[in-house]
Scaffold this active site. Sequence first.
Site, PDB file in Angstrom:
ATOM      1  N   ARG A 102      -8.770   4.348 -12.886  1.00 54.32           N
ATOM      2  CA  ARG A 102      -7.629   3.552 -12.388  1.00 54.32           C
ATOM      3  C   ARG A 102      -6.384   4.256 -12.876  1.00 54.32           C
ATOM      4  NH1 ARG A 102      -6.625  -2.917 -12.347  1.00 54.32           N
ATOM      5  NH2 ARG A 102      -8.056  -2.607 -10.620  1.00 54.32           N
ATOM      6  N   HIS A 129      -7.240   0.906  -2.958  1.00 56.26           N
ATOM      7  CA  HIS A 129      -8.127   0.132  -3.840  1.00 56.26           C
ATOM      8  C   HIS A 129      -9.434  -0.126  -3.072  1.00 56.26           C
ATOM      9  CE1 HIS A 129      -9.405  -2.202  -7.113  1.00 56.26           C
ATOM     10  NE2 HIS A 129      -8.659  -3.279  -6.998  1.00 56.26           N
ATOM     11  N   GLN A 132     -12.171  -2.879  -4.038  1.00 60.46           N
ATOM     12  CA  GLN A 132     -11.818  -4.257  -3.698  1.00 60.46           C
ATOM     13  C   GLN A 132     -12.202  -4.568  -2.255  1.00 60.46           C
ATOM     14  OE1 GLN A 132     -10.211  -6.691  -5.820  1.00 60.46           O
ATOM     15  NE2 GLN A 132     -11.001  -7.958  -4.165  1.00 60.46           N
ATOM     16  N   ASP A 217      -1.341 -10.169  -1.491  1.00 61.59           N
ATOM     17  CA  ASP A 217      -1.414  -9.549  -2.815  1.00 61.59           C
ATOM     18  C   ASP A 217      -0.055  -9.787  -3.481  1.00 61.59           C
ATOM     19  OD1 ASP A 217      -2.103  -7.944  -4.981  1.00 61.59           O
ATOM     20  OD2 ASP A 217      -1.821  -6.037  -3.919  1.00 61.59           O
ATOM     21  N   CYS A 257      -6.845 -10.320  -3.813  1.00 63.80           N
ATOM     22  CA  CYS A 257      -7.646  -9.524  -4.750  1.00 63.80           C
ATOM     23  C   CYS A 257      -7.536 -10.039  -6.177  1.00 63.80           C
ATOM     24  CB  CYS A 257      -7.249  -8.055  -4.661  1.00 63.80           C
ATOM     25  SG  CYS A 257      -5.547  -7.725  -5.167  1.00 63.80           S
ATOM     26  N   ARG A 285     -17.081  -8.319  -6.599  1.00 63.08           N
ATOM     27  CA  ARG A 285     -16.773  -6.996  -7.163  1.00 63.08           C
ATOM     28  C   ARG A 285     -18.004  -6.459  -7.903  1.00 63.08           C
ATOM     29  NH1 ARG A 285     -11.569  -5.537  -8.030  1.00 63.08           N
ATOM     30  NH2 ARG A 285     -12.580  -3.527  -8.395  1.00 63.08           N
TER      31      ARG A 285
HETATM   32  N1  NVA Z   1      -1.455  -4.288  -5.730  1.00 61.43           N
HETATM   33  C1  NVA Z   1      -1.906  -4.687  -7.045  1.00 61.43           C
HETATM   34  C2  NVA Z   1      -3.389  -4.861  -7.041  1.00 61.43           C
HETATM   35  C3  NVA Z   1      -3.967  -5.311  -8.359  1.00 61.43           C
HETATM   36  C4  NVA Z   1      -5.457  -5.414  -8.331  1.00 61.43           C
HETATM   37  C5  NVA Z   1      -1.472  -3.642  -8.054  1.00 61.43           C
HETATM   38  O1  NVA Z   1      -1.551  -2.440  -7.752  1.00 61.43           O
HETATM   39  O2  NVA Z   1      -1.036  -4.023  -9.144  1.00 61.43           O
HETATM   40  N1   CP Z   2      -8.524  -7.148  -8.185  1.00 59.58           N
HETATM   41  C1   CP Z   2      -8.520  -6.337  -9.268  1.00 59.58           C
HETATM   42  O1   CP Z   2      -8.685  -5.122  -9.149  1.00 59.58           O
HETATM   43  O2   CP Z   2      -8.368  -6.986 -10.441  1.00 59.58           O
HETATM   44  P1   CP Z   2      -8.145  -6.305 -11.873  1.00 59.58           P
HETATM   45  O3   CP Z   2      -6.769  -5.693 -11.859  1.00 59.58           O
HETATM   46  O4   CP Z   2      -8.275  -7.435 -12.837  1.00 59.58           O
HETATM   47  O5   CP Z   2      -9.200  -5.251 -12.075  1.00 59.58           O
END
Ligand code: NVA
Ligand code: CP
Length: 300
Positions: A102, A129, A132, A217, A257, A285
């Site tokens: 990540r 992502h 997800q 989101d 998500c 997930r």
């Molecule tokens: N769009 C959000 C998704 C988190 C799972 C982010 O990138 O923070």
């Molecule tokens: N939806 C998602 O990826 O959640 P986290 O940021 O908690 O991993």
Amino acid sequence: MATRHFLTLLDCSPDELRNIIKHAIALKNSPDLRDESMKNRTLGMIFEKSSTRTRVSFEVAMNQMGGSALFLSPSDTQLGRGEPLEDSARVLSRMVDVITIRTFSHASLELFAQHSRVPVINSLTDDYHPCQLLADMQTFFEHRGDIAGKTVTWVGDGHNMCHSYINAARQFDFELRIACPEGFEPRADLVEANADRVQILRDPVAAVRDSHLVVTDVWASMGQEDESLERLRSFEGFQVNHELMAHAASDALFMHCLPAHRGEEVSAELLDAADSVVWDEAENRLHAQKALLEFLCCRD
Ligand code: NVA
Ligand code: CP
């Protein structure tokens, strides 16, 4: 056999994606299938951003499949002290069997994958992502059957999740409407490449009309915290709530998500309502990533 990575949904064929989801549903419904398929295998998890669902689901998935997971925070490894990504990829991939990352830049993830001997999985970048989306598609299949030919509406920021929905529209064959304020559109190249099934609208009500799935989101993603206040103003009128859902198909589902900001992009009432499947989505997930790990690591 060439190493397969999962950096976006386009790394798998539509058939492969459907098989992964089919297998995820089977794993979920048949605890007996929780075999030892990842026995003696280690997943390396490099997280440069916070995570609850992704981290826990990967770690539990490996445990349930007989393997183990190693959490690697850049602040505790040489990555945080400037060791080049290429070198870290070369070294780690000689020790672990699969790696998930990540991070911020998608190009960094691609660079890492280019130098890795083992499969690399995208656990979220600023651009995509895909894990997800496996869970989201699994959730739709479980509740409503095949998503092919359906209409999905994305309401909110044209960021990483929205980009993955564009890829999903192509791979799973559905129509995607995106309702976002000006200046928050998804990447133009992605929209253009999928113009046959993706359109941008400005009015959330028109966008959700007769949709089978409505998704949103947060308005400020990780890395955009400084813009939070400004974004609250820009996204005014883009909250998904019961009033907006009333314009969607009568059996429309709502997904997010998570984590969610109640009262901002989604109303507190909708998140816990019957048409919201966010908790199944979060649970999936785990199942979807188990199926993905098996697909990437256990092919003959
Ligand atoms: N769009 C959000 C998704 C988190 C799972 C982010 O990138 O923070
Ligand atoms: N939806 C998602 O990826 O959640 P986290 O940021 O908690 O991993």
